[in-house]
Motif scaffolding. Structure first.
Motif, PDB file in Angstrom:
ATOM      1  N   UNK A  77       0.897  -1.164   0.000  1.00  0.00           N
ATOM      2  CA  UNK A  77       0.000   0.000   0.000  1.00  0.00           C
ATOM      3  C   UNK A  77       0.930   1.207   0.000  1.00  0.00           C
ATOM      4  N   UNK A  78       0.819   2.072  -1.007  1.00  0.00           N
ATOM      5  CA  UNK A  78       1.822   3.122  -1.201  1.00  0.00           C
ATOM      6  C   UNK A  78       1.327   4.499  -0.769  1.00  0.00           C
ATOM      7  N   UNK A  79       2.007   5.065   0.220  1.00  0.00           N
ATOM      8  CA  UNK A  79       1.710   6.448   0.625  1.00  0.00           C
ATOM      9  C   UNK A  79       2.299   7.419  -0.402  1.00  0.00           C
ATOM     10  N   UNK A  80       3.478   7.063  -0.949  1.00  0.00           N
ATOM     11  CA  UNK A  80       4.144   7.990  -1.883  1.00  0.00           C
ATOM     12  C   UNK A  80       3.312   8.220  -3.141  1.00  0.00           C
ATOM     13  N   UNK A  81       2.550   7.205  -3.545  1.00  0.00           N
ATOM     14  CA  UNK A  81       1.768   7.343  -4.785  1.00  0.00           C
ATOM     15  C   UNK A  81       0.608   8.321  -4.598  1.00  0.00           C
ATOM     16  N   UNK A  82       0.301   8.622  -3.327  1.00  0.00           N
ATOM     17  CA  UNK A  82      -0.752   9.616  -3.073  1.00  0.00           C
ATOM     18  C   UNK A  82      -0.261  11.028  -3.369  1.00  0.00           C
ATOM     19  N   UNK A  83       1.057  11.212  -3.494  1.00  0.00           N
ATOM     20  CA  UNK A  83       1.602  12.555  -3.716  1.00  0.00           C
ATOM     21  C   UNK A  83       1.861  12.774  -5.208  1.00  0.00           C
ATOM     22  N   UNK A  84       1.745  14.031  -5.687  1.00  0.00           N
ATOM     23  CA  UNK A  84       2.034  14.334  -7.096  1.00  0.00           C
ATOM     24  C   UNK A  84       3.474  13.946  -7.471  1.00  0.00           C
ATOM     25  N   UNK A  85       4.412  14.111  -6.520  1.00  0.00           N
ATOM     26  CA  UNK A  85       5.815  13.766  -6.805  1.00  0.00           C
ATOM     27  C   UNK A  85       5.960  12.269  -7.047  1.00  0.00           C
TER      28      UNK A  85
END
Ligand code: F6P
Length: 328
Positions: A77-85
């Motif tokens: 489950x990816x938290x980073x993919x929630x960000x535009x970066x």
């Protein structure tokens, strides 16, 4: 990207694993190969997309996996993919590997990410529903659900033996944070006395009265199935509250938990995964994007991501009534 120009696709699994995901990966790779497409597998879902963890998958790489639980591609489950970066980095990976389209195997969270990403960067994406919860609108069944309910009834049957031997009340908690598909179907399939699901309000008082009526009818033991997301609390909380209604009640709680996520997929799940894997690839080739492929009335059907994740898939009212009638 015009569908006729699609030469190279990537497939990944994301969110909670579900038995049958490997069968879906196999079907995607082999259907792609049949249509002369190249395939990469992305490891660890969106995390791997961000970090460029891609590996080429050929027909033979997906041999001997149809019967295996889990996912050979791993999941996260990816938290980073929630960000535009994070999503920008994922798009850079697609460019670096020359990927024209993506197949995402997962559940609600996976398709929420897929919707945002595919619109942001105009990447053709098709989703395959893989979750034990069966809570996606646009498919009668999700991959992994059939295996999970069979694992659950196997466990409940065993608990029935000991509940019967000791005249005990057993609370058995099954998975389902927001939905009661596993609880309702495993409950009916195992002949449970009471089934508690997030979708239907239930009080501990009602439960206590039901049990008392059962005791009057010489019912000596009880199986109560509770979905983990039940609004009155989880199995432990409800069982504690129930004790307050009796002088002496021999109660035990079993949480089946992640056992429901593992194991060899049932034939139903393998066939479902194989059909949906093929349809996903052929959907991409026919120009489809931004949709989840599912099975509705035993026919392949495509549903836009926003509908698949936003619409609540309702529990079958007939089954709720059936459970009530049969347990009396
Ligand atoms: O979505 C599948 C599911 O197994 C749910 O039924 C459960 O609530 C959740 O995942 C558990 O997630 P985790 O993998 O974080 O334990």
């Amino acid at each position: 990207m015009e569908s006729s120009k699609i030469r190279h696709i990537a497939v990944f699994t994301s969110g909670g694993d579900a038995p049958g995901m490997n069968a879906a990966i196999r079907a995607v790779v082999r259907t792609a190969s049949y249509h002369d497409l190249h395939v990469h597998g992305v490891k660890w879902g969106y995390e791997g997309l961000i970090d460029g963890r891609l590996e080429r998958l050929e027909r033979r790489d997906v041999g001997n996996i149809i019967h295996r639980g889990g996912t050979i591609l791993h999941t996260a489950r990816s938290e980073r993919f929630r960000t535009p970066e994070g999503r920008k980095a994922a798009y850079e990976t697609l460019k670096a590997f020359d990927i024209d389209a993506l197949v995402a195997i997962g559940g609600n969270g996976t398709f929420t990410g897929a919707k945002v990403f595919s619109e942001e960067f105009n990447v053709p994406m098709i989703g395959i529903p893989g979750t034990i919860d069966n809570d996606l609108y646009g498919t009668d069944f999700t991959i992994g659900y059939d295996t999970a309910i069979n694992t659950a009834i196997d466990a409940i049957d065993k608990i029935r033996d000991t509940a019967d031997s000791h005249n005990r009340v057993f609370f058995i908690e099954v998975m389902g944070r927001d939905s009661g598909f596993i609880a309702l179907n495993a409950g009916i399939g195992s002949g449970a006395e009471t089934i508690m699901v997030p979708e239907v309000a239930a009080s501990v008082e009602d439960l206590a009265n039901r049990l008392k009526m059962g005791f009057k009818r010489n019912k000596l033991f009880s199986l109560i199935i509770v979905a983990e997301g039940c609004k009155s609390g989880n199995a432990q909380v409800i069982s504690e509250a129930l004790k307050g209604h009796f002088e002496n009640l021999d109660v035990r709680v079993t949480i089946i938990g992640h056992l429901q996520r593992g194991g060899s997929p049932t034939c139903m799940d393998r066939v479902l995964a194989s059909r949906l894997g093929r349809a996903a690839v052929e959907g991409i080739l026919s120009g489809r994007k931004g949709e989840m492929v599912g099975l509705v009335n035993n026919q392949i059907a495509f549903t836009p991501f926003d509908q698949a994740i936003a619409h609540d898939k309702a529990l079958n009212q007939d089954l709720i009534e059936l459970a009530e009638i049969l347990s009396m």
